[in-house]
Design a protein around this motif. Structure first.
Motif, PDB file in Angstrom:
ATOM      1  N   GLN A  46      12.900   7.960   2.542  1.00  8.14           N
ATOM      2  CA  GLN A  46      12.066   7.089   1.733  1.00  8.14           C
ATOM      3  C   GLN A  46      10.646   7.000   2.301  1.00  8.14           C
ATOM      4  OE1 GLN A  46      14.916   3.755   2.166  1.00  8.14           O
ATOM      5  NE2 GLN A  46      14.753   3.541  -0.060  1.00  8.14           N
ATOM      6  N   CYS A  47       9.742   6.595   1.420  1.00  7.80           N
ATOM      7  CA  CYS A  47       8.382   6.250   1.827  1.00  7.80           C
ATOM      8  C   CYS A  47       8.280   4.727   1.756  1.00  7.80           C
ATOM      9  CB  CYS A  47       7.348   6.850   0.878  1.00  7.80           C
ATOM     10  SG  CYS A  47       7.345   8.647   0.810  1.00  7.80           S
ATOM     11  N   GLU A  48       7.569   4.131   2.687  1.00  4.13           N
ATOM     12  CA  GLU A  48       7.434   2.680   2.670  1.00  4.13           C
ATOM     13  C   GLU A  48       5.977   2.268   2.760  1.00  4.13           C
ATOM     14  OE1 GLU A  48       9.214   0.650   5.956  1.00  4.13           O
ATOM     15  OE2 GLU A  48       8.436   2.059   7.421  1.00  4.13           O
ATOM     16  N   SER A  49       5.715   1.086   2.257  1.00  6.02           N
ATOM     17  CA  SER A  49       4.392   0.482   2.313  1.00  6.02           C
ATOM     18  C   SER A  49       4.601  -0.999   2.572  1.00  6.02           C
ATOM     19  CB  SER A  49       3.662   0.699   0.985  1.00  6.02           C
ATOM     20  OG  SER A  49       2.404   0.081   0.998  1.00  6.02           O
ATOM     21  N   SER A  50       3.842  -1.574   3.504  1.00  8.08           N
ATOM     22  CA  SER A  50       4.017  -2.991   3.814  1.00  8.08           C
ATOM     23  C   SER A  50       2.677  -3.692   3.977  1.00  8.08           C
ATOM     24  CB  SER A  50       4.848  -3.168   5.085  1.00  8.08           C
ATOM     25  OG  SER A  50       4.185  -2.599   6.199  1.00  8.08           O
ATOM     26  N   THR A  51       2.682  -4.969   3.678  1.00  5.82           N
ATOM     27  CA  THR A  51       1.508  -5.821   3.861  1.00  5.82           C
ATOM     28  C   THR A  51       1.962  -7.080   4.581  1.00  5.82           C
ATOM     29  OG1 THR A  51       0.473  -5.028   1.815  1.00  5.82           O
ATOM     30  CG2 THR A  51      -0.335  -7.106   2.697  1.00  5.82           C
ATOM     31  N   ALA A  52       1.289  -7.408   5.675  1.00 10.09           N
ATOM     32  CA  ALA A  52       1.612  -8.616   6.432  1.00 10.09           C
ATOM     33  C   ALA A  52       0.367  -9.477   6.559  1.00 10.09           C
ATOM     34  CB  ALA A  52       2.141  -8.255   7.822  1.00 10.09           C
ATOM     35  N   VAL A  53       0.548 -10.773   6.385  1.00  8.59           N
ATOM     36  CA  VAL A  53      -0.547 -11.725   6.548  1.00  8.59           C
ATOM     37  C   VAL A  53      -0.164 -12.663   7.693  1.00  8.59           C
ATOM     38  CG1 VAL A  53      -1.866 -13.591   5.478  1.00  8.59           C
ATOM     39  CG2 VAL A  53      -1.200 -11.607   4.111  1.00  8.59           C
ATOM     40  N   VAL A  54      -1.018 -12.709   8.711  1.00  6.63           N
ATOM     41  CA  VAL A  54      -0.772 -13.547   9.885  1.00  6.63           C
ATOM     42  C   VAL A  54      -1.808 -14.662   9.891  1.00  6.63           C
ATOM     43  CG1 VAL A  54      -0.607 -13.596  12.401  1.00  6.63           C
ATOM     44  CG2 VAL A  54       0.053 -11.525  11.151  1.00  6.63           C
ATOM     45  N   GLN A  55      -1.341 -15.902  10.012  1.00  4.52           N
ATOM     46  CA  GLN A  55      -2.263 -17.037  10.046  1.00  4.52           C
ATOM     47  C   GLN A  55      -1.976 -17.881  11.278  1.00  4.52           C
ATOM     48  OE1 GLN A  55      -2.661 -19.237   6.452  1.00  4.52           O
ATOM     49  NE2 GLN A  55      -4.262 -20.534   7.299  1.00  4.52           N
ATOM     50  N   VAL A  56      -2.968 -17.975  12.150  1.00  4.98           N
ATOM     51  CA  VAL A  56      -2.883 -18.813  13.343  1.00  4.98           C
ATOM     52  C   VAL A  56      -4.048 -19.793  13.284  1.00  4.98           C
ATOM     53  CG1 VAL A  56      -2.863 -18.864  15.857  1.00  4.98           C
ATOM     54  CG2 VAL A  56      -1.841 -16.927  14.650  1.00  4.98           C
ATOM     55  N   GLY A  57      -3.737 -21.051  13.017  1.00  4.51           N
ATOM     56  CA  GLY A  57      -4.791 -22.050  12.845  1.00  4.51           C
ATOM     57  C   GLY A  57      -5.621 -21.731  11.619  1.00  4.51           C
ATOM     58  N   LEU A  79       7.855 -16.257   7.749  1.00  5.10           N
ATOM     59  CA  LEU A  79       8.228 -16.957   8.979  1.00  5.10           C
ATOM     60  C   LEU A  79       7.260 -18.094   9.288  1.00  5.10           C
ATOM     61  CD1 LEU A  79       9.136 -13.854  11.174  1.00  5.10           C
ATOM     62  CD2 LEU A  79      10.678 -15.289   9.821  1.00  5.10           C
ATOM     63  N   GLY A  80       6.481 -18.485   8.304  1.00  5.00           N
ATOM     64  CA  GLY A  80       5.511 -19.558   8.506  1.00  5.00           C
ATOM     65  C   GLY A  80       4.152 -19.006   8.879  1.00  5.00           C
ATOM     66  N   THR A  81       4.005 -18.545  10.105  1.00  8.18           N
ATOM     67  CA  THR A  81       2.716 -17.982  10.530  1.00  8.18           C
ATOM     68  C   THR A  81       2.568 -16.531  10.107  1.00  8.18           C
ATOM     69  OG1 THR A  81       3.662 -17.431  12.679  1.00  8.18           O
ATOM     70  CG2 THR A  81       2.449 -19.503  12.526  1.00  8.18           C
ATOM     71  N   VAL A  82       3.673 -15.880   9.768  1.00  8.46           N
ATOM     72  CA  VAL A  82       3.648 -14.478   9.333  1.00  8.46           C
ATOM     73  C   VAL A  82       4.382 -14.357   8.010  1.00  8.46           C
ATOM     74  CG1 VAL A  82       4.303 -12.110   9.882  1.00  8.46           C
ATOM     75  CG2 VAL A  82       3.668 -13.660  11.724  1.00  8.46           C
ATOM     76  N   LYS A  83       3.705 -13.747   7.020  1.00  4.23           N
ATOM     77  CA  LYS A  83       4.324 -13.442   5.735  1.00  4.23           C
ATOM     78  C   LYS A  83       4.189 -11.936   5.527  1.00  4.23           C
ATOM     79  CE  LYS A  83       3.052 -17.761   3.420  1.00  4.23           C
ATOM     80  NZ  LYS A  83       2.367 -18.319   2.251  1.00  4.23           N
ATOM     81  N   ALA A  84       5.255 -11.289   5.045  1.00  8.62           N
ATOM     82  CA  ALA A  84       5.209  -9.841   4.861  1.00  8.62           C
ATOM     83  C   ALA A  84       5.957  -9.419   3.612  1.00  8.62           C
ATOM     84  CB  ALA A  84       5.804  -9.143   6.072  1.00  8.62           C
ATOM     85  N   THR A  85       5.455  -8.373   2.966  1.00 12.16           N
ATOM     86  CA  THR A  85       6.139  -7.758   1.835  1.00 12.16           C
ATOM     87  C   THR A  85       6.283  -6.270   2.116  1.00 12.16           C
ATOM     88  OG1 THR A  85       4.059  -7.347   0.661  1.00 12.16           O
ATOM     89  CG2 THR A  85       5.228  -9.374   0.130  1.00 12.16           C
ATOM     90  N   GLY A  86       7.335  -5.678   1.583  1.00 11.05           N
ATOM     91  CA  GLY A  86       7.554  -4.247   1.738  1.00 11.05           C
ATOM     92  C   GLY A  86       7.969  -3.627   0.426  1.00 11.05           C
ATOM     93  N   SER A  87       7.507  -2.392   0.196  1.00 11.39           N
ATOM     94  CA  SER A  87       7.886  -1.631  -0.994  1.00 11.39           C
ATOM     95  C   SER A  87       8.410  -0.281  -0.538  1.00 11.39           C
ATOM     96  CB  SER A  87       6.680  -1.407  -1.911  1.00 11.39           C
ATOM     97  OG  SER A  87       6.166  -2.629  -2.365  1.00 11.39           O
ATOM     98  N   CYS A  88       9.505   0.171  -1.143  1.00  9.36           N
ATOM     99  CA  CYS A  88      10.123   1.439  -0.782  1.00  9.36           C
ATOM    100  C   CYS A  88      10.277   2.321  -2.012  1.00  9.36           C
ATOM    101  CB  CYS A  88      11.502   1.193  -0.182  1.00  9.36           C
ATOM    102  SG  CYS A  88      11.510  -0.021   1.134  1.00  9.36           S
ATOM    103  N   CYS A  89      10.198   3.626  -1.806  1.00  9.19           N
ATOM    104  CA  CYS A  89      10.377   4.584  -2.896  1.00  9.19           C
ATOM    105  C   CYS A  89      10.871   5.900  -2.296  1.00  9.19           C
ATOM    106  CB  CYS A  89       9.072   4.777  -3.665  1.00  9.19           C
ATOM    107  SG  CYS A  89       7.650   5.205  -2.622  1.00  9.19           S
ATOM    108  N   ASN A  90      11.336   6.829  -3.129  1.00 12.36           N
ATOM    109  CA  ASN A  90      11.971   8.028  -2.582  1.00 12.36           C
ATOM    110  C   ASN A  90      11.502   9.343  -3.178  1.00 12.36           C
ATOM    111  OD1 ASN A  90      13.158   7.806  -5.058  1.00 12.36           O
ATOM    112  ND2 ASN A  90      15.210   7.371  -4.303  1.00 12.36           N
ATOM    113  N   THR A  91      10.271   9.392  -3.664  1.00 13.77           N
ATOM    114  CA  THR A  91       9.717  10.655  -4.146  1.00 13.77           C
ATOM    115  C   THR A  91       8.440  10.981  -3.370  1.00 13.77           C
ATOM    116  OG1 THR A  91       8.476   9.514  -5.888  1.00 13.77           O
ATOM    117  CG2 THR A  91      10.661  10.374  -6.477  1.00 13.77           C
ATOM    118  N   ASP A  92       8.035  12.241  -3.409  1.00  7.77           N
ATOM    119  CA  ASP A  92       6.850  12.668  -2.666  1.00  7.77           C
ATOM    120  C   ASP A  92       5.625  11.833  -3.013  1.00  7.77           C
ATOM    121  OD1 ASP A  92       7.965  14.693  -1.116  1.00  7.77           O
ATOM    122  OD2 ASP A  92       7.772  16.182  -2.710  1.00  7.77           O
ATOM    123  N   GLN A  93       4.941  11.364  -1.987  1.00  9.45           N
ATOM    124  CA  GLN A  93       3.660  10.657  -2.091  1.00  9.45           C
ATOM    125  C   GLN A  93       3.744   9.400  -2.965  1.00  9.45           C
ATOM    126  OE1 GLN A  93       0.866  13.687  -3.360  1.00  9.45           O
ATOM    127  NE2 GLN A  93       1.932  15.201  -2.114  1.00  9.45           N
TER     128      GLN A  93
END
Length: 202
Positions: A46-57, A79-93
């Motif tokens: 699979q190919c994956e793509s993720s986005t994480a947002v970290v907030q400290v103060g 997790l409160g200070t960290v939020k993340a999303t992930g997307s997965c797929c299984n074809t080229d590019q």
């Protein structure tokens, strides 16, 4: 007959030699502008793509990443200070598009989260958002110490079979704040009631 065998052998050669290709990047400034195409190693399906947002103060930073994956689940975790999303797929590019930013729209679900780095105080109440319909509780090895982590997650994240390095235990549950210490509190309350009734009745 010889033509059929040749075509069959050519087909086997092409299918055996084909590897998945995915985009790869690590954008620490919230952008994957410098992504490159990568031929995945064998075992990466699979190919994956993720986005994480970290907030400290008052400081917020966004990290975007793309790569090949052997086992990947689309979904989100908070997790409160960290939020993340992930997307997965299984074809080229197929991971050309970035994973969406984590949702900020509350869905009515609440879970406990840990508000300090040592994971000793895990009594903050966290509002889950988007597809996060489960509460999670995990123990992570961090710099030689076991740290408790709690928060919200999508069902797909809970169903993932991948073992992640550094995670000692991981569990999910349904129901508001089910990842807390209610069972201990209920046991303690039951013990107190039992003792109270013993003293009153004897």
């Amino acid at each position: 007959m010889d033509l059929q065998i040749s075509v069959f052998l050519l087909f086997i050669l092409f299918t055996a030699g084909h590897s998945l290709s995915c985009y790869e990047c690590m954008g620490l400034n919230g952008s994957c502008a410098d992504q490159k195409l990568k031929t995945c190693p064998s075992g990466s399906l699979q190919c994956e793509s993720s986005t994480a947002v970290v907030q400290v103060g008052d400081i917020t930073s966004k990290v975007k990443a793309k790569d090949c994956a052997s086992d990947c689940q689309s979904g989100s975790m908070n997790l409160g200070t960290v939020k993340a999303t992930g997307s997965c797929c299984n074809t080229d590019q197929c991971n050309l598009q970035d994973a969406p930013d984590p949702s900020n729209v509350p869905n009515g679900k609440t879970c406990f989260s840990c508000e300090n780095r040592t994971g000793q105080t895990c009594t903050s109440i966290l509002s889950c958002s988007g597809t996060e319909d489960r509460c999670i509780k995990a123990t992570v090895n961090f710099e030689g110490q076991s740290v408790s982590v709690k928060g919200c997650a999508s069902k797909s994240v809970c169903d993932a079979t991948t073992s992640v390095s550094g995670i000692v235990s991981f569990s999910c549950c349904e129901g508001n704040m089910c990842n807390g210490v209610q069972s201990v509190s209920q046991s303690f309350l039951f013990l107190c009631c039992s003792l109270l009734s013993y003293f009153l009745l004897h």
